[in-house]
Enzyme design. Structure first.
Site, short mmCIF file in Angstrom:
data_model
loop_
_atom_site.label_atom_id
_atom_site.label_comp_id
_atom_site.label_asym_id
_atom_site.label_seq_id
_atom_site.Cartn_x
_atom_site.Cartn_y
_atom_site.Cartn_z
CB SER A 69 -2.02 -3.25 1.18
OG SER A 69 -1.05 -3.98 1.86
N GLY A 84 0.81 -1.21 0.00
CA GLY A 84 0.00 0.00 0.00
C GLY A 84 0.84 1.27 0.00
CB THR A 85 3.92 2.21 1.87
OG1 THR A 85 3.33 1.92 3.13
CG2 THR A 85 4.82 3.43 1.99
CD GLN A 144 -7.10 -0.62 7.16
OE1 GLN A 144 -7.85 -1.56 7.44
NE2 GLN A 144 -5.84 -0.58 7.58
CB CYS A 188 3.41 3.61 10.84
SG CYS A 188 2.75 2.86 9.37
CG HIS A 225 -0.06 -6.49 4.99
ND1 HIS A 225 -0.17 -6.11 6.30
CD2 HIS A 225 0.28 -5.38 4.31
CE1 HIS A 225 0.11 -4.82 6.41
NE2 HIS A 225 0.39 -4.34 5.20
CB THR A 242 12.97 -9.27 -10.62
OG1 THR A 242 14.06 -9.01 -11.50
CG2 THR A 242 12.46 -10.68 -10.83
CG ASN A 300 -5.15 4.11 8.65
OD1 ASN A 300 -5.44 5.06 7.92
ND2 ASN A 300 -4.17 4.16 9.51
C1 LIG Z 1 -5.07 3.21 4.74
C2 LIG Z 1 -3.72 2.60 4.58
N1 LIG Z 1 -2.95 3.00 3.56
C3 LIG Z 1 -1.73 2.48 3.36
C4 LIG Z 1 -1.21 1.54 4.20
C5 LIG Z 1 0.16 0.98 3.94
O1 LIG Z 1 0.10 -0.31 3.37
P1 LIG Z 1 1.35 -1.30 3.44
O2 LIG Z 1 1.46 -1.74 4.86
O3 LIG Z 1 1.00 -2.42 2.50
O4 LIG Z 1 2.54 -0.53 2.97
C6 LIG Z 1 -1.97 1.10 5.29
C7 LIG Z 1 -1.42 0.13 6.27
O5 LIG Z 1 -1.63 0.23 7.45
C8 LIG Z 1 -3.26 1.65 5.48
O6 LIG Z 1 -4.03 1.27 6.50
#
Ligand SMILES: Cc1ncc(COP(=O)(O)O)c(C=O)c1O
Length: 383
Positions: A199, A71-72, A179, A323, A201, A237, A151
């Protein structure tokens, strides 16, 4: 006593079927998908199939899916990649104050490089007001980025309505759907979004993999440089094992979406009902929230002692985004909703429900939470 996991918004356990699906990619499909020989072609097949599954899940075309490391990276690519590729059209970007830091920090990075960013506020319910968006839009606006579900609070934003407003504007529309994906049906055409982040996970897939949907015709510039992979938008890759697992997680979540929604929603209700039975004093933060998340404020307590005591009694919850979990910083999301001086910003906990749970656990967890809150508030009264 087995600890109880109530932190599914931070990450989720991998589904056993997903693990099974990844084994061939770990054991014998080791070719590089860019290689033209037999070994490469087998890996390429995994990739092509995953892209088909990912695209179908949001009503997109295969060529509109870019696999990322999660996601990041999807958020960074959406914001920075779109900003750089479209700076000749304008230098203004609109986002919100309650985004995940993957968006907020990418926006700050762009600000340092001359882009003007408007951060839309939210109301006490945690929602962005459409009138504020309309007022902020200008001819210089090239991108609007508003998350589908927050989130920390689980509040669902009016994405379709925002898409309709932006339909008459040149600005591209990105939504961080990390989310929301897997619990809310998301059709990119229906929502009117041009870019969308997901994302793996968060949907019982492996960590370190995700995708960015980029609508055909939207120009973005790669933020890393190297090979030709992902139509040159994300060189490197491909993570074939992760992509294979992600595809399986998507297949499962698409079949089970309704059922998961119902199950997780029932867990949330059972959790709240049990707190009520135990006469716990709490307040729900946010209105119109997703089934899996309950963000609760416990007056007279504070996050650190709550989380420490929960952990000691085997309950895993969180104070907000993963985080910043464990840190003493007040939640930026709750500060935006209620004001930074409001006690809620330092006495709220996010409980998030999912595949690792069953009803018995939820009830037991709520009873333990009730006892801890009662003890902590009593301690504070005595002092
Ligand atoms: C709303 C939101 N965006 C982005 C992310 C980041 O995703 P990733 O952990 O896959 O980098 C998160 C993860 O907590 C999230 O909740």
């Amino acid at each position: 006593m087995e600890p109880i996991y109530l932190d599914h918004a931070a990450t989720t356990p991998i589904h056993p079927e997903v693990i099974k699906a990844m084994i061939p990619a770990l054991e014998d499909v080791y070719g590089n998908p860019s290689s033209v020989h037999h070994f490469g072609r087998r890996a390429r097949q995994f990739l092509d199939e995953a892209r088909r599954i990912a695209a179908k899940s949001i009503g997109a075309q295969e060529k509109e899916i870019i696999f990322t490391s999660g996601g990041t990276e999807a958020d960074n690519l959406a914001l920075i990649g779109t900003a750089i590729a479209n700076q000749h059209r304008g230098n203004h970007i609109i986002t919100t104050t309650i985004e995940h830091h993957a968006i907020l920090d990418a926006a700050k990075y762009l600000e340092k490089r001359g882009f003007r960013i408007t951060y839309l506020p939210v109301n006490e319910s945690g929602q962005v007001e459409l009138s504020a968006l309309e007022a902020a839009l200008s001819e210089e606006t090239i991108l609007v980025s508003i998350m589908t579900v927050n989130n920390e609070t689980g509040v669902i934003q009016p994405i379709k309505e925002i898409g309709a407003i932006l339909n008459n504007h040149l600005a591209y529309f990105h939504t961080d759907a990390v989310q929301a994906y897997g619990l809310l049906p998301l059709s990119v055409n229906d929502l009117g979004v041009d870019l969308l982040s997901v994302s793996s996970h968060k949907i019982n897939g492996p960590k370190g993999i995700g995708f960015l949907y980029v609508k055909d015709g939207v120009t973005i510039e790669s933020i890393q440089h190297g090979g030709q992979q992902e139509r040159k938008k994300r060189p490197g890759t491909e993570n074939v094992v992760g992509i294979k697992g992600f595809a399986k997680a998507i297949e499962l979540v698409m079949i089970e979406m309704q059922d998961r929604n119902k199950r997780y929603g029932n867990y949330k209700q059972l959790f709240l009902n049990t707190l009520d039975e135990q006469t716990v004093n709490y307040q729900i933060n946010g209105v119109h929230t997703i089934a899996s998340i309950a963000n609760l404020s416990f007056p007279g307590t504070n996050v650190e002692s709550l989380l420490t005591n929960f952990d000691l009694s085997g309950i895993a919850a969180s104070s907000g985004s993963a985080c910043t979990a464990g840190s003493v910083e007040p939640s930026h999301v709750l500060a935006e909703m209620y004001g930074s001086a409001n006690e809620t910003t330092i006495n709220s906990i996010r409980f998030s429900f999912g595949a690792a749970n069953n009803e018995q656990q939820i009830k037991m967890a709520a009873e333990k939470v009730a006892a801890i809150v009662a003890r902590l508030t009593k301690d504070n009264d005595i002092r």
